[in-house]
Design an enzyme around this catalytic site. Structure first.
Site, short mmCIF file in Angstrom:
data_model
loop_
_atom_site.label_atom_id
_atom_site.label_comp_id
_atom_site.label_asym_id
_atom_site.label_seq_id
_atom_site.Cartn_x
_atom_site.Cartn_y
_atom_site.Cartn_z
CD GLU A 515 -2.95 -1.09 2.32
OE1 GLU A 515 -2.88 -0.18 3.16
OE2 GLU A 515 -3.84 -1.96 2.33
CD GLU A 608 -2.98 -5.86 4.32
OE1 GLU A 608 -3.79 -5.14 4.92
OE2 GLU A 608 -1.81 -5.54 4.11
#
Ligand code: GAL
Length: 921
Positions: A515, A608
Site C-alpha cells: 500500500e 489482504e
C-alpha cells in the site's frame, strides 16, 4: 545454513564430508566457525533520547505531524527534504559502504571516508569504559517489551506503536575473544536483526552499520581486531519515534554471530540452488539441480580452489547417512580480494518433492559444499533446500508440483505477542501450528523481512510464504519511517533479503511493497516500482514479484509493473456494503473483474482482506443487521471497556467481515486465494481503540487463544474436519428473556440448535453463507447445544452451558515434551470443570524446582491490559491466562503453581509428569 549453529552439527557434517571423500585424509584446516553471541551483553538506554550522544546516522525531520491512529488506508505523504545541522556528527558516510556488495552499479558504490572514524574518543566504545553498572542481558533482547506501557492521550508512544517504549537510543557492549590462529581468518559480525540504525565499533574504531531494523547484515571486523588482548565491541542503536505503524520492538532482538572464515571461503549467502522437477508422480520427480556457488578470496594472492558438493536427504532435520548425489567437481582460481561463481548441476532421480501441507509433504535436502585446496578441505558450507515446481496459472491459480493449491492465507506481523520482537523459534512455531489448525496454508509476512529462522520453520512445516520487504518507499506513512532511507538503502535491502532467503522452498514470491504512497503518483510511482521489480528479478528470476495495492486501479501505470496482481481489500470492494455508506475514505466497487480483464495473463490474489475486529469472548448487544459492518462506539465497540464484540461481523472502516470476504472469493474462482488480515493479533495498531496496546484484527488473540472467528475460517477452510462452534457463551444473568442471538460456524451444511433440549429449528447453509444464525433467541440459563449435519448425517456437536461460579484454576500445556519454551494456559473453572467464560480474576505464577527456569512473560489476550508482560501476576481475560516459561536446561523439573484468591490453585510439573491438566484438589 541454519543447522550449522553449533560444534556438534559442524562435526557431524565434517565426518560426512570425510566419508564421501575416502581417498583423501581429513583436513586439519579450520573451516568456517559460527559462534552465537547470546550471552555476556551489557545494555544501556538513555532515559531521554534528546539527551543522547551525537553519534547519529543522519539528521531527521522534526516531528510535527505525528498522528496516532491515522487510518491504515490513508494516503501517504511526500518526503520532507532536510539539510544537516553543522553541530551534528553524521555517521552515514561510514555506514553506506556496507551496502556495496548489494549495489549492482559499481559507480553507485560508496567509499569509506578517509581518516580517523567518528566516535573513537567516545567513552562507550573504549575497552577501558566500566560498564558494570549497565544491565546484563541475554539475546534475543527486546528492550521495550517489558514496558511500562505508556497510557493516555499524550503518551510519548501511542497505540499505533503499541504504547511500549521502543523508541530511543541505546548501546550494547561485550568483549570478543580471538586467538592467534584467528589471524589467518576473516572475522565477521553477523546480525540477523537490530532495531534500528545500528552502528558498530570495535576497539574504538567505527566498523559500519545498517539502518533498516528488520534486515540481516554482516560487517567485516578483520581490520579492527586485536590478537593481543580483549576486543571491545560496542553497538549503538537508535530507534526513532513515529517510525512505524505497528510495534517494531527495539534492540538486538534476533541472533548475533561471530563468524570466522578461512581467507578462501564461501561468499555470504553465495549459493543459489535451482531445482527443476520433471514429470511429478506421487510426490517424486527426476529433478535437475543447478548450483551456483560464489567463492571469496580475502587473501593477498590468487587461490586455486576445487568445489565439491554432495547432496543428502534430510529426515527430521538430520542428514541421512547416504550421499544421494555428488556434483561434478569444479575448479577455479579466485583472484586476490575477489570472488568467482562456479556452476554445477546434477540430476537427482526420483527426488522427494517439497510441497505444502496438508496434501503434500515438505521434503528437504542438504547440499554440503566443500572448498578443497592442496588435497585438504579448507571450507565447508551446508545449504538446506527443497525441490518443487511452482506454476502461477492466471486462470487456475497456484499449482505446486502440479496440484492446485488454493491460498488459504494469513497475514502475520513479526512480533511474538508478550515476547515482543525478540525472536524465539518455539513461539513462532506455536503461531504457525495454530494457524495450520485453522486451515491456513500460506503466510504473508506483513510488511518486513522475517527472522531467518521463521523461514526454516515454514520450510519444515510446509507453509507457503509471500516474503515482503517494505511498507513504505519514498512517500511516508509515519513521519520517521523507512522513506527516510529508501533512496540510499532500498537496493541493498532488497538484494540482501533475496540472497538470504532464496533457498527456502516455502518462499513463493517477493512482495516489494505494501500500500505504498507511490500508488498515488502516477508514472513517477511506477518508475520506483519498476526499479524494485527489476532488482528482484535480477536476483531471482525464478520467483514472481508482487506489491500490494489498495488504491491503484487497473489503468494506473503502477498496476502493470509486478508479476502478480496483489490486491488489498479492493478485490471484494472497500466501503461498498450498505453499512459503510456514511464513511469517508477510499470507496471501491469489487475490483477482481476489472483487474482480471486488464491483466488476463497474471495470477490474481487477495493479499489482504477482512480487517475484521473483535475481542475474544466479548459480546455486545444489539447486533448490527447484515453480516458486515464498520465498528463504532455502540455499534460493535464499547468505548468504556475499549472492547469489540466477538459476533465477528465488525470491521475496520475499509474492511469486510470474513463472511463477506469468503463469499466474494467463492464468487471469483479466478482469484488464487487470499490472506486474512490478520492471523494473530499483534502489538500496536489497535483499531478502533488507540487507547489500547494491541490489535483486535486477529482470528487468534495475542496470547494465542482462539477467537470465534478462528472457527469461522476453520469451517470454510477445512471442510473435511467435522466441527461446529457456537457463540456466544451462555452466562448472561442480566439478559433473562432478552434477545441474545446465537451464531454457529460449522464445516457441515446444516445445524439444529437446542436450548435446554428445545429445538430452535434446523438451518441450512445457503451458497455464500459462512454462518448459521438464530437471531431471535431469548436468553434463559442452561444448555445451548448444536448438532451439525453434513449430507443429512450427524457431523459434529457442541454445547455451551451456563457455568457455576469460579471455583478453581486448571493448567494446560501444549508442550508435553522437552521444548525451548513452555506455554501454559491458565483456566478459571467452576467446580464441575467448565471454563468460566467471563472470569477476569487475578492469578499469580510461582516457579519452584529447577533454579534456572524462568518466567519470560504472561498475557491474557486482552488488548487493553497494561500489566507489563513480564509480571508474574495479572488477571485472566474471559476465563484464560497464559504463562510463557523458559524451562530449566536439561531434564531438571520445573514446578509451576498458579494461585488466585478464593480459588483452588493448580500445579503443573514439567516435564516429569506430562499430564495434560492437573488440579491440587
Ligand atoms: C492495511 C495495511 C495493514 C494494516 C491493515 C489493518 O491497510 O496494509 O498493514 O494496517 O490495513 O489496519
Amino acid at each position: 545454513m541454519r543447522v550449522m549453529f553449533n560444534g556438534f552439527i559442524l562435526l557431524l557434517v565434517c565426518s560426512l564430508a570425510c566419508c564421501v571423500s575416502d581417498t583423501i585424509p581429513p583436513t586439519p584446516a579450520p573451516v568456517t566457525e559460527r559462534i552465537l553471541l547470546d550471552q555476556q551483553w551489557r545494555f544501556f538506554k538513555y532515559a531521554d533520547a534528546s539527551q543522547a550522544d551525537a553519534l547519529i546516522y543522519d539528521v531527521r525531520p522534526p516531528l510535527l505531524d505525528d498522528e496516532d491512529g491515522k487510518a491504515a488506508d490513508a494516503e501517504p505523504d511526500a518526503k520532507i527534504v532536510l539539510s544537516a545541522r553543522p553541530d551534528q556528527q553524521i555517521l552515514k558516510p561510514w555506514t553506506l559502504p556496507g551496502a556495496n556488495p548489494f549495489i549492482a552499479d559499481p559507480t553507485a558504490r560508496h567509499q569509506r571516508p578517509a581518516g580517523p572514524s567518528p566516535g573513537r574518543s567516545f567513552p562507550f566504545v573504549q575497552s577501558s569504559f566500566d560498564d558494570s553498572q549497565w544491565q546484563q542481558v541475554r539475546l534475543p533482547h527486546d528492550w521495550a517489551i517489558n514496558g511500562p506501557f505508556l497510557t493516555g492521550d499524550d503518551a510519548a508512544v501511542g497505540g499505533g506503536m503499541g504504547r511500549l517504549p521502543s523508541p530511543g537510543v541505546a548501546w550494547y557492549r561485550r568483549q570478543l575473544e580471538f586467538s592467534a590462529a584467528d589471524a589467518d581468518r576473516q572475522l565477521y559480525l553477523e546480525v540477523e536483526g537490530a532495531m534500528s540504525y545500528a552502528m558498530v565499533w570495535l576497539n574504538g574504531q567505527l566498523v559500519g552499520g545498517w539502518p533498516y531494523g528488520y534486515a540481516s547484515w554482516r560487517l567485516d571486523l578483520t581490520p579492527y581486531v586485536r590478537f593481543d588482548g580483549p576486543n571491545q565491541l560496542a553497538i549503538r542503536l537508535d530507534n526513532p519515534p513515529a517510525s512505524s505503524r505497528w510495534y517494531p520492538g527495539g534492540g538486538l532482538y534476533r541472533p548475533v554471530w561471530l563468524v570466522k572464515t578461512p581467507k578462501l571461503s564461501f561468499s555470504q549467502w553465495g549459493q543459489t540452488i535451482t531445482a527443476t522437477p520433471q514429470q511429478v508422480r506421487n510426490g517424486r520427480a527426476d529433478s535437475n539441480i543447478q548450483l551456483q556457488t560464489r567463492l571469496s578470496n580475502q587473501s593477498a594472492s590468487p587461490q586455486q580452489a576445487e568445489l565439491r558438493v554432495h547432496i543428502y536427504a534430510l529426515e527430521q532435520g538430520q542428514p541421512g547417512s547416504e550421499v544421494l548425489a555428488h556434483l561434478p567437481l569444479t575448479k577455479t582460481q579466485v583472484p586476490a580480494g575477489g570472488e568467482v561463481t562456479l556452476s554445477s548441476a546434477v540430476l537427482l532421480k526420483q527426488a522427494k518433492l517439497w510441497g505444502p501441507r496438508p496434501s503434500q509433504q515438505p521434503h528437504l535436502y542438504l547440499a554440503v559444499s566443500e572448498i578443497w585446496q592442496n588435497n585438504q578441505i579448507v571450507d565447508l558450507q551446508q545449504q538446506r533446500f527443497g525441490i518443487r515446481d511452482l506454476q502461477f496459472d492466471p486462470t487456475d491459480g497456484l499449482k505446486v508440483n502440479g496440484e492446485k493449491i488454493y491460498l488459504q492465507g494469513a497475514n502475520q506481523h513479526h512480533d511474538l505477542g508478550a515476547l515482543g520482537a525478540a525472536f524465539h523459534p518455539a513461539a513462532a512455531r506455536r503461531q504457525l501450528l495454530l494457524l495450520r489448525e485453522m486451515g491456513v496454508n500460506t503466510i504473508r509476512l506483513a510488511h518486513n523481512p522475517p527472522a531467518p529462522a521463521l523461514l526454516d520453520l515454514t520450510d519444515e512445516l510446509g507453509f507457503l510464504v509471500i516474503n515482503e520487504i517494505f511498507d513504505a518507499w519514498q512517500r511516508k506513512k509515519t513521519p520517521l519511517d523507512f522513506h527516510l532511507i529508501f533512496d540510499d538503502w532500498s537496493e541493498a535491502d532488497l538484494r540482501a533479503l533475496i540472497r538470504r532467503d532464496r533457498h527456502h522452498p516455502s518462499v513463493i514470491a517477493w512482495s516489494v511493497g505494501n500500500e505504498v504512497g507511490e500508488q498515488y503518483t502516477g508514472e513517477a510511482g511506477a518508475v520506483v516500482a519498476r526499479r524494485l521489480h527489476k532488482i528482484a528479478k535480477s536476483e531471482d528470476p525464478s520467483r514472481p514479484t508482487a506489491a500490494a495495492f489498495n488504491y491503484a486501479k487497473p489503468d494506473m501505470p503502477i498496476s502493470a509493473v509486478m508479476d502478480l496482481v496483489s490486491l488489498n481489500y479492493q478485490g471484494e470492494g472497500i466501503r461498498n456494503a450498505p453499512a459503510y455508506q456514511h464513511l469517508a475514505g477510499i470507496r471501491t466497487s469489487p475490483q477482481y473483474p476489472a483487474f482480471r480483464r486488464a491483466f488476463p495473463h497474471k495470477l490474481l490474489l487477495s493479499s489482504e482482506n477482512a480487517a475484521a475486529v473483535s475481542s475474544r469472548g466479548e459480546y455486545l448487544f444489539p447486533l448490527a443487521a447484515g453480516n458486515s459492518a464498520p465498528v463504532a462506539d455502540g455499534a460493535g465497540g464499547d468505548p468504556h471497556s475499549q472492547q469489540v464484540s466477538s459476533y465477528e461481523i465488525y470491521t475496520a472502516p475499509f474492511g469486510s467481515s470474513a463472511d463477506k470476504v469468503l463469499a466474494s472469493l467463492a464468487a471469483h474462482p479466478e482469484v488464487a486465494g487470499g490472506f486474512v488480515w490478520s492471523g494473530w493479533d499483534y502489538l500496536g495498531e489497535p483499531t478502533p481503540y488507540y487507547g489500547a496496546r494491541s490489535s483486535y484484527f486477529g482470528a487468534i488473540d495475542l496470547a494465542g487463544f482462539k477467537k470465534d472467528r478462528f472457527y469461522l475460517y476453520q469451517a470454510a477452510w477445512r471442510p473435511d474436519l467435522p466441527m461446529v462452534h457456537i457463540l456466544p457463551h451462555w452466562n448472561w444473568p442480566d439478559r433473562l428473556g432478552q434477545i441474545t442471538p446465537v451464531h454457529v460456524f460449522t464445516s457441515g451444511d446444516a445445524a439444529e440448535l437446542f436450548i435446554n433440549g428445545n429445538s430452535q429449528g434446523l438451518k441450512q447453509k445457503k451458497p455464500g453463507e459462512y454462518r448459521l444464525r438464530w437471531d431471535q433467541v431469548r436468553y434463559e440459563p442452561g444448555r445451548l447445544k448444536v448438532v451439525a449435519y453434513k449430507n443429512d448425517q450427524v457431523w459434529a456437536e457442541q454445547q455451551n452451558a451456563t457455568t457455576g461460579a469460579p471455583c478453581r484454576l486448571a493448567l494446560q500445556t501444549e508442550q508435553p515434551e522437552p521444548a525451548a519454551l513452555l506455554f501454559v494456559t491458565i483456566r478459571v473453572e467452576d467446580c464441575a470443570g467448565q471454563l468460566v467464560p467471563t472470569a477476569k480474576l487475578p492469578f499469580q505464577i510461582d516457579l519452584a524446582g529447577a533454579t534456572d527456569a524462568e518466567l519470560l512473560a504472561t498475557d491474557n489476550g486482552d488488548p487493553t491490559d497494561f500489566t507489563p508482560f513480564s509480571a508474574s501476576a495479572r488477571n485472566t481475560f474471559n476465563g484464560l491466562g497464559l504463562a510463557i516459561i523458559r524451562p530449566a536446561a536439561g531434564s531438571a523439573v520445573t514446578h509451576i503453581t498458579v494461585s488466585s484468591p478464593g480459588l483452588i490453585p493448580a500445579q503443573l510439573t514439567w516435564p516429569a509428569s506430562p499430564a495434560k491438566e492437573q488440579h491440587l484438589d
